[in-house]
Design an enzyme around this catalytic site. Sequence first.
Site, short mmCIF file in Angstrom:
data_model
loop_
_atom_site.label_atom_id
_atom_site.label_comp_id
_atom_site.label_asym_id
_atom_site.label_seq_id
_atom_site.Cartn_x
_atom_site.Cartn_y
_atom_site.Cartn_z
N ILE A 179 -27.32 22.52 25.40
CA ILE A 179 -27.21 21.23 24.70
C ILE A 179 -28.58 20.61 24.47
O ILE A 179 -28.95 20.25 23.35
CB ILE A 179 -26.30 20.26 25.49
CG1 ILE A 179 -24.89 20.83 25.61
CG2 ILE A 179 -26.27 18.89 24.82
CD1 ILE A 179 -24.02 20.13 26.63
N ASP A 198 -37.36 20.28 33.10
CA ASP A 198 -36.33 21.25 33.50
C ASP A 198 -37.02 22.35 34.29
O ASP A 198 -37.72 23.18 33.72
CB ASP A 198 -35.62 21.84 32.28
CG ASP A 198 -34.42 22.71 32.67
OD1 ASP A 198 -34.43 23.26 33.79
OD2 ASP A 198 -33.50 22.84 31.85
N CYS A 256 -24.89 11.80 27.93
CA CYS A 256 -23.67 12.50 27.52
C CYS A 256 -23.43 13.70 28.43
O CYS A 256 -22.70 14.62 28.06
CB CYS A 256 -23.78 12.98 26.07
SG CYS A 256 -23.67 11.68 24.84
N ALA A 257 -24.07 13.68 29.61
CA ALA A 257 -23.95 14.82 30.53
C ALA A 257 -22.87 14.55 31.58
O ALA A 257 -21.71 14.92 31.39
CB ALA A 257 -25.31 15.10 31.17
N ASP A 282 -21.55 8.26 27.19
CA ASP A 282 -20.26 8.90 26.94
C ASP A 282 -19.56 9.26 28.25
O ASP A 282 -18.38 9.61 28.25
CB ASP A 282 -20.45 10.16 26.09
CG ASP A 282 -19.15 10.85 25.73
OD1 ASP A 282 -18.30 10.21 25.06
OD2 ASP A 282 -18.95 12.02 26.13
N GLU A 287 -13.77 7.34 35.52
CA GLU A 287 -13.12 7.51 34.22
C GLU A 287 -11.60 7.56 34.42
O GLU A 287 -11.12 8.29 35.29
CB GLU A 287 -13.61 8.79 33.55
CG GLU A 287 -15.11 8.76 33.25
CD GLU A 287 -15.63 10.02 32.58
OE1 GLU A 287 -14.81 10.91 32.24
OE2 GLU A 287 -16.85 10.14 32.38
N HIS A 306 -15.93 9.65 26.81
CA HIS A 306 -16.11 11.05 27.21
C HIS A 306 -15.54 12.00 26.15
O HIS A 306 -14.71 12.87 26.43
CB HIS A 306 -15.42 11.32 28.56
CG HIS A 306 -16.00 12.52 29.27
ND1 HIS A 306 -16.02 12.64 30.62
CD2 HIS A 306 -16.57 13.67 28.79
CE1 HIS A 306 -16.57 13.79 30.97
NE2 HIS A 306 -16.91 14.43 29.85
N ILE A 307 -16.01 11.81 24.91
CA ILE A 307 -15.52 12.63 23.80
C ILE A 307 -16.62 13.48 23.17
O ILE A 307 -16.40 14.10 22.13
CB ILE A 307 -14.88 11.75 22.71
CG1 ILE A 307 -15.89 10.73 22.17
CG2 ILE A 307 -13.62 11.05 23.23
CD1 ILE A 307 -15.41 10.00 20.91
#
Length: 352
Positions: A179, A198, A256-257, A282, A287, A306-307
């Site tokens: 990603i 990373d 978004c992870a 996200d 949740e 979470h989409i």
Amino acid sequence: MSTPVLAAGNHFIRPSLFAEAVRTAAGDAPLDIRELQFPWPHTPFGPVGEVIEASGSEDEMIEALQGVEICVTEHGPLTERILAHCPDLKLFCTSRGGPVNANLHAATRHGVAVCNAPGRNATATAEHTLTLLLAAARGVGDTHTDLRRGTWRGDYYDYDNCGIEIDGATVGLIGFGAIGSRVAKVLTAMGAHVLVHDPYVRPEALAGIAEQVTLDDLLRRSRIVSLHARVTDETKGMIGRAQIAAMPRGSVLVNCARGALLDYDAACDALESGQLAGAGFDVFPEEPLPAGSRLLTVPGVVLTPHIAGGSQEVAHKAARIVAEEVGRYLRGEPLTHCANPEVLDRRTATAD
């Protein structure tokens, strides 16, 4: 003789989609495919038995798996109890990025190979990350809400309220997997200078795209930071109050992870103080998002439920990845994405 297969789908990857993909991958091999429907996403997934992200129940799976040799699913659980009651099961394929709905240790003890579908939603999640990143950088969340309420806020054109451009900005990505690497390529094409933290990335993978730096350096230099790391003991809570404070004032933060990577209370404080000018989220620590969450009222944040990994293409891709594993299994070929290959080694040794 037909091989019994359970296609346990939901409202995203439907049982019929799994079944169609398996038939295609199996070629001429005779199959007896049974279908089972789980309620996700209309009913949130959660713990089932000892696994943490699953839909449906152990009893449903036990009943549906009687006599079944192969199961393809997205959120169907695979627990110690299910394995104990389903001795014919030999292959369990979950179309998730990781086998989080399967008890891998128990499956290994019971001789069940578990496969997953890495990279299934990389493109969709990267695109959604960019959507939230751009929206947060330009204040789309608040301006959209105000306009829907009938308020034309011309003061958003004030210098202090204006957003920032990607062209010329320094953007930091924490994680450079399937990603993060896609996000980096788009941002570079848009004129951003991309920094990456990373510890596992190969230097050659960054050539012409991004600069590898320490986390401290990334936070200090980046006007926009986006999270793309997996949740491990090392990364859980890796972005907290101190890390947000190290970013330039008026920065943008995107996640978004996974919700566990970020201290959301610290993020809300930073949005209220202006340390963060915007944020796009996200994923969340809980949740669905609780009704009283500060995230629902804090300024400058763009939220989605979470989409990021949800697209029609992802549904087809995920079904195809696990179906291809079924095809390999039926032909006696090595499995590509097996999370417990020791089961296969044990079978080979027994056969010899």
